[in-house]
Write a protein that holds these residues in place. Structure first.
Motif, mmCIF file in Angstrom:
data_model
loop_
_atom_site.group_PDB
_atom_site.id
_atom_site.type_symbol
_atom_site.label_atom_id
_atom_site.label_comp_id
_atom_site.label_asym_id
_atom_site.label_seq_id
_atom_site.Cartn_x
_atom_site.Cartn_y
_atom_site.Cartn_z
ATOM 1 N N TYR A 212 0.885 -1.664 -0.168
ATOM 2 C CA TYR A 212 -0.241 -0.152 -0.359
ATOM 3 C C TYR A 212 0.479 1.182 -0.245
ATOM 4 O O TYR A 212 0.673 2.425 -0.398
ATOM 5 C CB TYR A 212 -0.824 0.194 1.215
ATOM 6 N N ASP A 213 1.911 0.983 0.793
ATOM 7 C CA ASP A 213 2.431 2.635 1.011
ATOM 8 C C ASP A 213 3.209 3.276 -0.411
ATOM 9 O O ASP A 213 3.503 4.166 -0.646
ATOM 10 C CB ASP A 213 4.025 2.080 2.436
ATOM 11 N N LEU A 214 3.708 1.541 -1.341
ATOM 12 C CA LEU A 214 4.675 2.047 -2.984
ATOM 13 C C LEU A 214 3.335 2.240 -4.014
ATOM 14 O O LEU A 214 3.529 3.797 -4.546
ATOM 15 C CB LEU A 214 5.392 0.543 -3.502
ATOM 16 N N ASN B 52 -3.711 12.490 4.835
ATOM 17 C CA ASN B 52 -4.021 11.174 5.806
ATOM 18 C C ASN B 52 -3.636 10.205 5.559
ATOM 19 O O ASN B 52 -3.042 9.440 6.440
ATOM 20 C CB ASN B 52 -5.961 11.545 6.323
ATOM 21 N N GLU B 53 -3.749 10.115 4.733
ATOM 22 C CA GLU B 53 -3.147 8.251 3.751
ATOM 23 C C GLU B 53 -1.834 8.321 4.128
ATOM 24 O O GLU B 53 -1.034 7.166 4.311
ATOM 25 C CB GLU B 53 -4.096 8.169 2.897
ATOM 26 N N MET B 54 -0.926 8.615 3.797
ATOM 27 C CA MET B 54 0.363 9.268 3.914
ATOM 28 C C MET B 54 0.644 9.513 5.411
ATOM 29 O O MET B 54 1.720 8.340 6.336
ATOM 30 C CB MET B 54 1.063 10.086 3.378
ATOM 31 N N THR C 173 9.063 -2.190 14.926
ATOM 32 C CA THR C 173 10.576 -1.671 15.183
ATOM 33 C C THR C 173 11.279 -2.173 13.978
ATOM 34 O O THR C 173 12.823 -1.838 14.104
ATOM 35 C CB THR C 173 10.502 -2.068 17.320
ATOM 36 N N ASN C 174 11.122 -3.267 13.620
ATOM 37 C CA ASN C 174 12.121 -3.861 12.501
ATOM 38 C C ASN C 174 10.901 -4.322 11.425
ATOM 39 O O ASN C 174 9.823 -4.125 11.231
ATOM 40 C CB ASN C 174 12.511 -5.027 13.294
ATOM 41 N N ASN C 175 11.907 -4.735 10.339
ATOM 42 C CA ASN C 175 11.080 -4.844 8.662
ATOM 43 C C ASN C 175 10.900 -6.312 8.778
ATOM 44 O O ASN C 175 9.432 -6.444 7.748
ATOM 45 C CB ASN C 175 11.700 -4.725 8.302
ATOM 46 N N ILE C 176 10.136 -7.305 9.746
ATOM 47 C CA ILE C 176 9.655 -8.413 10.257
ATOM 48 C C ILE C 176 7.930 -8.143 9.906
ATOM 49 O O ILE C 176 7.788 -7.679 10.403
ATOM 50 C CB ILE C 176 9.969 -9.198 11.338
ATOM 51 N N GLY C 177 7.699 -8.076 8.752
ATOM 52 C CA GLY C 177 6.239 -8.300 9.148
ATOM 53 C C GLY C 177 6.170 -7.447 7.995
ATOM 54 O O GLY C 177 4.416 -7.213 8.104
ATOM 55 N N LEU C 178 6.474 -6.394 7.429
ATOM 56 C CA LEU C 178 6.520 -4.942 7.137
ATOM 57 C C LEU C 178 5.611 -5.539 6.161
ATOM 58 O O LEU C 178 4.700 -4.864 5.267
ATOM 59 C CB LEU C 178 6.944 -4.074 7.633
ATOM 60 N N GLU C 179 6.320 -6.003 5.193
ATOM 61 C CA GLU C 179 5.693 -6.087 3.266
ATOM 62 C C GLU C 179 4.254 -6.804 4.098
ATOM 63 O O GLU C 179 4.325 -6.329 2.984
ATOM 64 C CB GLU C 179 7.355 -7.563 3.019
ATOM 65 N N GLN C 180 3.916 -7.569 4.337
ATOM 66 C CA GLN C 180 2.701 -7.983 4.945
ATOM 67 C C GLN C 180 1.346 -7.898 5.050
ATOM 68 O O GLN C 180 0.746 -7.241 4.155
ATOM 69 C CB GLN C 180 2.740 -9.676 5.483
ATOM 70 N N ASN D 295 -1.041 -6.221 2.883
ATOM 71 C CA ASN D 295 -2.499 -6.545 3.438
ATOM 72 C C ASN D 295 -2.963 -5.124 2.895
ATOM 73 O O ASN D 295 -4.644 -5.206 2.689
ATOM 74 C CB ASN D 295 -2.880 -6.927 4.300
ATOM 75 N N LEU D 296 -3.032 -4.283 3.292
ATOM 76 C CA LEU D 296 -3.772 -2.758 3.526
ATOM 77 C C LEU D 296 -3.705 -2.170 1.796
ATOM 78 O O LEU D 296 -5.260 -1.735 1.694
ATOM 79 C CB LEU D 296 -2.851 -1.344 3.987
ATOM 80 N N GLY D 297 -2.980 -2.675 1.052
ATOM 81 C CA GLY D 297 -2.796 -2.632 0.020
ATOM 82 C C GLY D 297 -4.172 -2.943 -1.045
ATOM 83 O O GLY D 297 -5.045 -2.857 -1.799
ATOM 84 N N VAL D 298 -4.343 -4.196 -0.623
ATOM 85 C CA VAL D 298 -5.463 -4.713 -1.152
ATOM 86 C C VAL D 298 -6.912 -4.885 -0.459
ATOM 87 O O VAL D 298 -7.869 -4.475 -1.252
ATOM 88 C CB VAL D 298 -5.089 -6.666 -0.534
ATOM 89 N N GLU D 299 -6.606 -4.269 0.439
ATOM 90 C CA GLU D 299 -8.057 -3.710 1.672
ATOM 91 C C GLU D 299 -8.229 -2.337 0.513
ATOM 92 O O GLU D 299 -9.981 -1.826 0.226
ATOM 93 C CB GLU D 299 -7.742 -3.381 2.114
#
Length: 413
Positions: free
Chosen positions: A98-100, A173-175, A186-193, A197-201
């Protein structure tokens, strides 16, 4: 533009590249030496390269950044000169984070608008968008813009319950939402997913070639769903027609044009794969052993479970599993499972398109066409109702994409 507009001075092309040399190399390989520009080369002969290098100016930049990532001197120079901006930059990955996706498809146009305000001689800004940016809207979709804060999600939710309160969506607001999410992890673990998921929604060519390779014997969709396919030639011609009409108007206007086919020249999914069957029967792919890959008529399923079961059934028939050891059988089943999972995920990604219920009205396009002279209509065809889908898909689209996009690329699962 270079063929039909001799008075054009310069076209600045914003290119993502590490430096000017890399930007020029992209200009050279993707445009100057492209087969698409052979007709222009034939027109100018030995003067082709000097002509095109004088007209096309590569500019290192990034649409996501302030000033579009250009250095100050370049941005000031361009802002003083240009009178037309055409924005076709976007991220079309279906399951992008979603961020990209927000950066490319929301922040990019926002930064472009900020830059456009600095262009004192600007007469027109054109922005392209895919038809499917309309999300899950159903029925006849008119050529009218959203107002600030509106969203398709809001339309969908309030159509179910008029008492539902859905917040207006704004870029800032979205940014801010994305920024806070990133900071809280705190770390990148899980950030990708999380971002995916947020992008799919909040398209068709790979399917065609997986089918041709014998890897996609069925699709998860409503076979009668209409697909909005449009040849890029018509997009270019409509762009030129819109520039001619709106480029010199004195009063600010916002105009929306649907260059679409669902209303004027409908094409159903099953028709596409019927033509694919005909094409790949005549011009089959060849496997690593040199054997022609045989395709069968496409099967359609409106339940993902039925789709998965059929894929498993096809795989079982393709591979003999008799007289195998338990270990060998387990390996084959694991391979089957991976293929089924891949095709399930692939199909789910295309689900919004396979069951889409919207049709795009083209009244504004019709008016634009009627305002063109007979000679202009002949030279700049924009009437999508004239497309012969069988001739286009079999004779142009599939063979063209096979040759220029997928040639040499591995598509097997």
């Amino acid at each position: 533009m270079l063929r039909t507009t001799p008075k054009i001075n310069k076209i600045y092309i914003l290119i993502r590249a590490k430096d000017k040399g890399a930007a020029f190399n992209r200009l050279k390989s993707e445009i100057i030496e492209s087969k698409l520009f052979k007709c222009l080369e034939e027109m100018h002969g030995e003067y082709y390269k000097p002509f095109i290098l004088n007209k096309l100016i590569p500019v290192v930049g990034n649409i996501y950044e302030p000033n579009l990532g250009m250095d100050i001197i370049t941005s000031q120079q361009i802002a003083q000169q240009i009178d037309l901006i055409i924005d076709s930059a976007a991220n079309t990955t279906f399951d992008e984070r979603y961020d990209l996706a927000l950066d490319a498809n929301v922040n990019g146009p926002y930064q472009l608008m900020m830059f456009a305000k600095k262009c004192k001689n600007l007469k027109l800004l054109m922005h392209y968008s895919t038809a499917y940016a309309n999300g899950e809207r159903e029925g006849l979709i008119l050529e009218k813009p959203f107002t600030m804060g509106e969203s398709i999600t809001k339309e969908k939710i309030t159509s179910i319950s008029s008492f539902t309160n859905f917040p207006s969506l704004h870029v800032d607001n979205e940014m801010d939402l994305v920024s806070k999410l990133k900071n809280n992890i705190t770390n990148n673990i899980g950030l990708e997913q999380i971002m995916k998921n947020l992008g799919v929604e909040r398209v068709i060519d790979p399917s065609i070639f997986l089918y041709g390779k014998g890897e996609l014997p069925a699709v998860y969709c409503d076979q009668n769903t209409l697909m909005d396919v449009i040849p890029v030639d018509l997009v270019v011609n409509a762009t030129m027609a819109a520039i001619a009409k709106h480029g010199y108007l004195q009063s600010p206007q916002l105009n929306v044009y649907h260059l679409a086919t669902t209303f004027v020249n409908p094409l159903a999914i099953h028709q596409i794969f019927d033509y694919c069957y005909e094409y790949f029967t005549l011009f089959p792919f060849v496997n690593s052993k040199g054997d022609k890959i045989e395709v069968k008529e496409m099967k359609y399923f409106d339940k993902i479970s039925d789709f998965s079961n059929y894929i498993w059934e096809v795989l079982s028939k393709q591979h003999k599993v008799q007289d195998l050891s338990e270990k060998e059988l387990l390996k084959i089943h694991m391979r089957f499972k991976r293929k089924v999972e891949f095709l399930n995920n692939f199909s789910k990604r295309y689900e919004p398109y396979g069951f889409y219920r919207g049709r795009f009205h083209t009244g504004n396009m019709r008016i634009l066409m009627e305002e063109m002279s007979e000679e202009e209509r002949k030279n700049f065809e924009i009437d999508a109702s004239n497309i012969n889908w069988k001739d286009y898909l079999i004779g142009i689209h599939i063979s063209g994409v096979r040759k220029h996009v997928f040639e040499g690329k591995k598509l097997c699962i």
